[in-house]
Design a protein around this motif. Structure first.
Motif, PDB file in Angstrom:
ATOM      1  N   GLY A   1       5.265  41.933  20.109  1.00  0.00           N
ATOM      2  CA  GLY A   1       5.935  41.179  21.161  1.00  0.00           C
ATOM      3  C   GLY A   1       5.555  41.624  22.561  1.00  0.00           C
ATOM      4  O   GLY A   1       4.484  42.197  22.796  1.00  0.00           O
ATOM      5  N   PRO A   2       6.435  41.395  23.522  1.00  0.00           N
ATOM      6  CA  PRO A   2       6.141  41.703  24.928  1.00  0.00           C
ATOM      7  C   PRO A   2       5.813  43.176  25.163  1.00  0.00           C
ATOM      8  O   PRO A   2       4.999  43.496  26.034  1.00  0.00           O
ATOM      9  CB  PRO A   2       7.429  41.295  25.660  1.00  0.00           C
ATOM     10  CG  PRO A   2       8.067  40.270  24.783  1.00  0.00           C
ATOM     11  CD  PRO A   2       7.732  40.683  23.383  1.00  0.00           C
ATOM     12  N   ARG A   3       6.457  44.071  24.404  1.00  0.00           N
ATOM     13  CA  ARG A   3       6.178  45.491  24.611  1.00  0.00           C
ATOM     14  C   ARG A   3       4.734  45.820  24.237  1.00  0.00           C
ATOM     15  O   ARG A   3       4.087  46.657  24.883  1.00  0.00           O
ATOM     16  CB  ARG A   3       7.140  46.349  23.790  1.00  0.00           C
ATOM     17  CG  ARG A   3       7.095  47.846  24.111  1.00  0.00           C
ATOM     18  CD  ARG A   3       7.468  48.115  25.553  1.00  0.00           C
ATOM     19  NE  ARG A   3       7.685  49.542  25.824  1.00  0.00           N
ATOM     20  CZ  ARG A   3       7.864  50.053  27.015  1.00  0.00           C
ATOM     21  NH1 ARG A   3       7.867  49.251  28.076  1.00  0.00           N
ATOM     22  NH2 ARG A   3       8.067  51.348  27.190  1.00  0.00           N
ATOM     23  N   HIS A   4       4.216  45.158  23.205  1.00  0.00           N
ATOM     24  CA  HIS A   4       2.809  45.379  22.848  1.00  0.00           C
ATOM     25  C   HIS A   4       1.896  44.915  23.978  1.00  0.00           C
ATOM     26  O   HIS A   4       0.929  45.605  24.323  1.00  0.00           O
ATOM     27  CB  HIS A   4       2.448  44.633  21.568  1.00  0.00           C
ATOM     28  CG  HIS A   4       0.974  44.632  21.291  1.00  0.00           C
ATOM     29  ND1 HIS A   4       0.317  45.697  20.712  1.00  0.00           N
ATOM     30  CD2 HIS A   4       0.009  43.724  21.575  1.00  0.00           C
ATOM     31  CE1 HIS A   4      -0.970  45.437  20.630  1.00  0.00           C
ATOM     32  NE2 HIS A   4      -1.186  44.244  21.152  1.00  0.00           N
ATOM     33  N   VAL A   5       2.193  43.749  24.533  1.00  0.00           N
ATOM     34  CA  VAL A   5       1.373  43.224  25.628  1.00  0.00           C
ATOM     35  C   VAL A   5       1.355  44.206  26.799  1.00  0.00           C
ATOM     36  O   VAL A   5       0.312  44.477  27.402  1.00  0.00           O
ATOM     37  CB  VAL A   5       1.896  41.845  26.074  1.00  0.00           C
ATOM     38  CG1 VAL A   5       1.137  41.359  27.299  1.00  0.00           C
ATOM     39  CG2 VAL A   5       1.777  40.839  24.935  1.00  0.00           C
ATOM     40  N   GLU A   6       2.528  44.774  27.099  1.00  0.00           N
ATOM     41  CA  GLU A   6       2.620  45.702  28.213  1.00  0.00           C
ATOM     42  C   GLU A   6       1.849  46.994  27.931  1.00  0.00           C
ATOM     43  O   GLU A   6       1.183  47.545  28.816  1.00  0.00           O
ATOM     44  CB  GLU A   6       4.098  46.008  28.486  1.00  0.00           C
ATOM     45  CG  GLU A   6       4.356  46.823  29.741  1.00  0.00           C
ATOM     46  CD  GLU A   6       4.041  46.095  31.033  1.00  0.00           C
ATOM     47  OE1 GLU A   6       4.096  46.734  32.097  1.00  0.00           O
ATOM     48  OE2 GLU A   6       3.715  44.885  30.989  1.00  0.00           O
ATOM     49  N   ARG A   7       1.918  47.474  26.695  1.00  0.00           N
ATOM     50  CA  ARG A   7       1.186  48.702  26.356  1.00  0.00           C
ATOM     51  C   ARG A   7      -0.322  48.462  26.345  1.00  0.00           C
ATOM     52  O   ARG A   7      -1.097  49.323  26.758  1.00  0.00           O
ATOM     53  CB  ARG A   7       1.661  49.236  25.014  1.00  0.00           C
ATOM     54  CG  ARG A   7       3.071  49.776  25.085  1.00  0.00           C
ATOM     55  CD  ARG A   7       3.568  50.253  23.760  1.00  0.00           C
ATOM     56  NE  ARG A   7       3.036  51.575  23.425  1.00  0.00           N
ATOM     57  CZ  ARG A   7       3.582  52.351  22.502  1.00  0.00           C
ATOM     58  NH1 ARG A   7       4.653  51.947  21.843  1.00  0.00           N
ATOM     59  NH2 ARG A   7       3.056  53.531  22.236  1.00  0.00           N
ATOM     60  N   ALA A   8      -0.736  47.305  25.863  1.00  0.00           N
ATOM     61  CA  ALA A   8      -2.165  46.984  25.883  1.00  0.00           C
ATOM     62  C   ALA A   8      -2.669  46.933  27.322  1.00  0.00           C
ATOM     63  O   ALA A   8      -3.790  47.381  27.621  1.00  0.00           O
ATOM     64  CB  ALA A   8      -2.410  45.652  25.174  1.00  0.00           C
ATOM     65  N   ARG A   9      -1.850  46.376  28.232  1.00  0.00           N
ATOM     66  CA  ARG A   9      -2.240  46.358  29.641  1.00  0.00           C
ATOM     67  C   ARG A   9      -2.356  47.771  30.201  1.00  0.00           C
ATOM     68  O   ARG A   9      -3.299  48.086  30.934  1.00  0.00           O
ATOM     69  CB  ARG A   9      -1.188  45.573  30.444  1.00  0.00           C
ATOM     70  CG  ARG A   9      -1.465  45.562  31.952  1.00  0.00           C
ATOM     71  CD  ARG A   9      -0.201  45.404  32.757  1.00  0.00           C
ATOM     72  NE  ARG A   9       0.825  46.372  32.462  1.00  0.00           N
ATOM     73  CZ  ARG A   9       0.802  47.639  32.871  1.00  0.00           C
ATOM     74  NH1 ARG A   9      -0.217  48.113  33.573  1.00  0.00           N
ATOM     75  NH2 ARG A   9       1.789  48.456  32.556  1.00  0.00           N
ATOM     76  N   MET A  10      -1.398  48.631  29.854  1.00  0.00           N
ATOM     77  CA  MET A  10      -1.424  50.017  30.336  1.00  0.00           C
ATOM     78  C   MET A  10      -2.697  50.735  29.887  1.00  0.00           C
ATOM     79  O   MET A  10      -3.368  51.414  30.679  1.00  0.00           O
ATOM     80  CB  MET A  10      -0.187  50.751  29.827  1.00  0.00           C
ATOM     81  CG  MET A  10      -0.094  52.206  30.244  1.00  0.00           C
ATOM     82  SD  MET A  10      -0.627  53.337  28.917  1.00  0.00           S
ATOM     83  CE  MET A  10       0.722  53.144  27.750  1.00  0.00           C
ATOM     84  N   ILE A  11      -3.062  50.570  28.627  1.00  0.00           N
ATOM     85  CA  ILE A  11      -4.267  51.216  28.106  1.00  0.00           C
ATOM     86  C   ILE A  11      -5.512  50.646  28.771  1.00  0.00           C
ATOM     87  O   ILE A  11      -6.417  51.383  29.179  1.00  0.00           O
ATOM     88  CB  ILE A  11      -4.326  51.056  26.576  1.00  0.00           C
ATOM     89  CG1 ILE A  11      -3.234  51.899  25.914  1.00  0.00           C
ATOM     90  CG2 ILE A  11      -5.703  51.437  26.040  1.00  0.00           C
ATOM     91  CD1 ILE A  11      -3.100  51.666  24.428  1.00  0.00           C
ATOM     92  N   SER A  12      -5.573  49.322  28.878  1.00  0.00           N
ATOM     93  CA  SER A  12      -6.740  48.695  29.502  1.00  0.00           C
ATOM     94  C   SER A  12      -6.903  49.145  30.952  1.00  0.00           C
ATOM     95  O   SER A  12      -8.012  49.447  31.402  1.00  0.00           O
ATOM     96  CB  SER A  12      -6.619  47.167  29.435  1.00  0.00           C
ATOM     97  OG  SER A  12      -6.722  46.706  28.110  1.00  0.00           O
ATOM     98  N   ASP A  13      -5.785  49.197  31.688  1.00  0.00           N
ATOM     99  CA  ASP A  13      -5.855  49.630  33.088  1.00  0.00           C
ATOM    100  C   ASP A  13      -6.360  51.069  33.198  1.00  0.00           C
ATOM    101  O   ASP A  13      -7.173  51.386  34.081  1.00  0.00           O
ATOM    102  CB  ASP A  13      -4.479  49.516  33.742  1.00  0.00           C
ATOM    103  CG  ASP A  13      -4.047  48.075  33.985  1.00  0.00           C
ATOM    104  OD1 ASP A  13      -4.889  47.176  33.818  1.00  0.00           O
ATOM    105  OD2 ASP A  13      -2.870  47.863  34.334  1.00  0.00           O
TER     106      ASP A  13
END
Length: 413
Positions: A103-115
């Motif tokens: 869900g949304p938490r996965h999207v946020e963590r993927a963004r954190m790692i990518s950044d």
């Protein structure tokens, strides 16, 4: 005991054994012939699962995170899983890493790692890879012979990743064995996982005191408000997924270049053929063979199979890449075709900056090796090369080579 999802199906295939070393492509062809695009398999301890062999079916599973969830709590087999099950590092319960977040938490963590990864200067990354490559080659270049897996490919990715993540060089070297043990899923898997976890938590404790220009510090400073537990778990995933498949990508590409006449003429330095070899390996000999996993959130049908709610589905990356439904001409794909599934698909695929990092490390490692040792040659019959006994990752146990001895450079940049 929970009802086996394969009660209707005889001859479920064990997801273990020597054929994953010796002839996985033939094994996947037989499974597709006997069972179709979704095959019943059993894991260690007679634990049932499904292996998705079809390209379209894998695309469907990986692209539907609601029906085929990454939430391992859905699994119907947990009551049958012992605490010391060697596959727990690969199929864990309540692991707060990005692998099992939805869900949304996965999207946020993927963004954190990518950044955090995207902030790594690509020129600095390449310089680190060149520096460590030269340093490793210096250790054996005067001898005229070496095992290129143990002395080079198995060490380079971990050392580069440790540097950009903020881990000391010495600690990075020590992680190699632990990561390998964890991924192979044998008796030392849990110990390997524990050593990696301890290392990541120690790293975060140090970065709280003295942040740096590194991936770990950027993850801690992310505005998403992630806990140390979450960041440590994600760093574990990033280290394991970044090191071993990249090492195997290097080894498998070098094996192809040293055994296939199409690449022999370019070993004196052709850059284009290195990229072609690496691309072909992602189709034909991908390091990531099978991935665990997805769990059905409700009863459904896939590839003609009745999938029950709570069933585990494993992504058969290597089998899907070779699916005759999408590889109708049977050709080797060495050009710009990047439709392989080796980095996954959907919202849980490998983040693009992580793919770029792996490619820079692997390609730089191969190019520096061929520049330094232009007459490198295989020192054993190709048919005698062996692979590690893992159904998850496909990599060489060794790659003995010979070359004209050359002087060490002193670790040039």
């Amino acid at each position: 005991m929970t009802q086996c999802p394969h009660a209707e199906t005889a001859a479920a295939v064990p997801l273990s054994g020597p054929r994953f070393q010796t002839e996985p492509a033939q094994l996947y062809r037989e499974m597709r012939r006997d069972h179709g695009s979704v095959a019943p398999v059993v894991l260690d301890g007679d634990i049932p699962a499904w292996l998705v062999l079809g390209y379209r079916e894998l695309h469907q599973v990986a692209g539907d995170p609601v029906l085929f969830s990454r939430d391992s709590d859905l699994w119907s087999q947990w009551e049958n899983i012992p605490d010391d099950w060697p596959l727990l590092p690969m199929i864990g319960r309540k692991q707060p890493s990005i692998l099992y977040t939805v869900g949304p938490r996965h999207v946020e963590r993927a963004r954190m790692i990518s950044d955090a990864l995207e902030a790594v200067d690509p020129f600095v990354l390449k310089r680190h890879a060149e520096e460590f490559a030269d340093e490793l080659i210096d250790r054996f270049c005067t001898t005229g012979a070496t095992d290129i897996i143990a002395s080079y490919a198995m060490l380079l990715p971990a050392r580069v990743l440790a540097r950009i993540y903020g881990v000391s060089d010495e600690t990075g070297d020590a992680l190699v064995g632990s990561i390998n043990d964890m991924i192979d899923g044998r008796e030392r898997a849990l110990a390997g996982q524990q050593h990696l976890a301890t290392t990541m938590f120690d790293l975060l404790a140090a970065k709280h005191v003295e942040p740096g220009d590194d991936v770990a510090s950027r993850m801690l400073a992310d505005p998403g408000g992630f806990t140390d537990e979450e960041v440590a778990q994600d760093l574990m995933v990033m280290m394991a997924a970044g090191h071993q498949p990249t090492a195997d990508w290097m080894g498998n590409s070098l094996r192809l270049m040293l055994t296939d006449d199409r690449f022999a003429a370019s070993l004196s330095g052709g850059r284009h053929s290195v990229a072609e070899a690496m691309n072909e390996v992602l189709w034909e000999d991908t390091p990531t063979q099978n991935v665990a996993g997805r769990w059905a959130s409700r009863d459904t049908r896939l590839g003609g199979r009745h999938i029950q709610s709570g069933d585990l589905l494993l992504l058969g990356i290597a089998a899907a890449n070779a699916d005759p439904q999408v590889r109708t001409d049977g050709s080797s794909l060495t050009g710009g075709n990047n439709a392989f599934l080796s980095f996954g698909h959907g919202e849980h695929r490998c983040p693009f900056p992580a793919q770029e990092t792996a490619e820079v490390i692997a390609r730089t490692g191969i190019e520096v090796l061929l520049d330094r040792l232009p007459d490198i040659d295989l020192d054993t019959p190709a048919e005698q090369l062996t692979r590690r006994p893992s159904p998850w990752l496909r990599g060489l146990t060794d790659l003995p080579v010979t070359f004209t001895p050359t002087p060490a450079t002193g670790g040039r940049a």
